[in-house]
Design an enzyme around this catalytic site. Structure first.
Site, PDB file in Angstrom:
ATOM      1  N   SER A  94      44.169  45.173  37.452  1.00 33.85           N
ATOM      2  CA  SER A  94      45.054  45.467  36.334  1.00 33.85           C
ATOM      3  C   SER A  94      44.757  44.506  35.178  1.00 33.85           C
ATOM      4  CB  SER A  94      46.512  45.403  36.801  1.00 33.85           C
ATOM      5  OG  SER A  94      47.369  46.054  35.899  1.00 33.85           O
ATOM      6  N   HIS A 228      48.972  52.500  41.677  1.00 27.67           N
ATOM      7  CA  HIS A 228      48.412  51.326  41.013  1.00 27.67           C
ATOM      8  C   HIS A 228      48.078  50.222  42.004  1.00 27.67           C
ATOM      9  CE1 HIS A 228      47.463  49.016  37.486  1.00 27.67           C
ATOM     10  NE2 HIS A 228      48.301  48.044  37.835  1.00 27.67           N
TER      11      HIS A 228
END
Length: 253
Positions: A94, A228
């Site tokens: 991320s 995610h």
């Protein structure tokens, strides 16, 4: 390597390739505890501890990604000088993927040894709109996104005392993301492995594949089932991808 900035979660530092891991927004070095232990014992796995969290809680967190990258690159440069010739790679998830990538660019610009490979996870490739959608985020928007991504225990985010401790780092990291501006340059020569969940609400597989444009070296795209934080459900497969990708550049099997 400077113990202020880097953490090890294995009992000894292996004498094989080194892997330096960069946490997600609001995250800390401990996000990589399980991955460190799943990798070969001779790897030296280090996780970056950004200021403003855990044992660095009293330090001011960085609110500009460029400044954070400069600080990390400076620490890594010292480690490279102290341990010349050891192969190393960078892994970022991320926000950490962006920090890892820009760190590699900065090291290259300084003429320092390049990583054997970059592992970039859960992040789209930088471009003209890199941080634009984060610029208007207030605390409520930040917390709503973090809850939606599922990487933080919900009880943590609903505990006022704990939230008071984690919010400054989250706020700073999202501000850093919002202020990030992509500065075009020559692609890196470093091979890149991109990892992404097929249901990630932040980045699509197609967006993740655009990292290909940022390297003239080999490129590998690994897609996993999940969102995610797909890593939590595919630890062994992620460890295998990292092991294979790093050893492919060292001549070790």
């Amino acid at each position: 390597m400077n113990s202020t900035w880097f953490r090890r979660f294995t009992t000894v530092a292996g004498n094989g390739p080194r892997l330096v891991c960069f946490p997600h927004a609001g995250g800390s070095a401990t996000a990589y505890t399980q991955l460190a232990r799943a990798l070969p014992a001779d790897f030296d796995v280090l996780a970056v501890q950004y200021p403003g969290r855990q044992d660095r809680y009293l330090e001011e967190p960085f609110t500009a990604l460029e400044a954070l990258v400069g600080a990390v690159a400076g620490e890594l440069a010292g480690g490279l000088a102290a341990d010349p010739g050891r192969p190393y790679a960078l892994f970022g998830h991320s926000m950490g993927a962006l920090v890892a990538f820009e760190t590699a660019r900065l090291l290259a610009g300084r003429g320092l040894p390049a990583p054997q490979r970059l592992f970039l996870s859960g992040r789209d490739a930088p471009g003209a709109r890199s941080g634009a959608h984060y610029r208007d985020y207030d605390d409520d928007a930040v917390l709503a996104e973090v809850r939606g991504l599922g990487g933080t225990d919900r009880a943590t985010l609903e505990n006022p005392e704990i939230l008071e401790m984690v919010l400054p780092a989250l706020r700073a990291d999202y501000r850093a993301l919002g202020g990030y501006e992509w500065r075009p340059g020559e692609p890196l020569a470093t091979p890149v492995t991109v990892l992404v969940g097929d249901g990630d609400p932040v980045v699509t597989v197609e967006e993740a594949a655009r990292w290909r444009e940022h390297t003239s070296g080999a490129f590998d795209l690994r897609v996993f089932s999940g969102g995610h934080f797909y890593l939590n459900d595919h630890l062994d497969a992620v460890a295998a991808a990292v092991t294979g990708g790093l050893l492919a550049g060292t001549g070790v099997s």
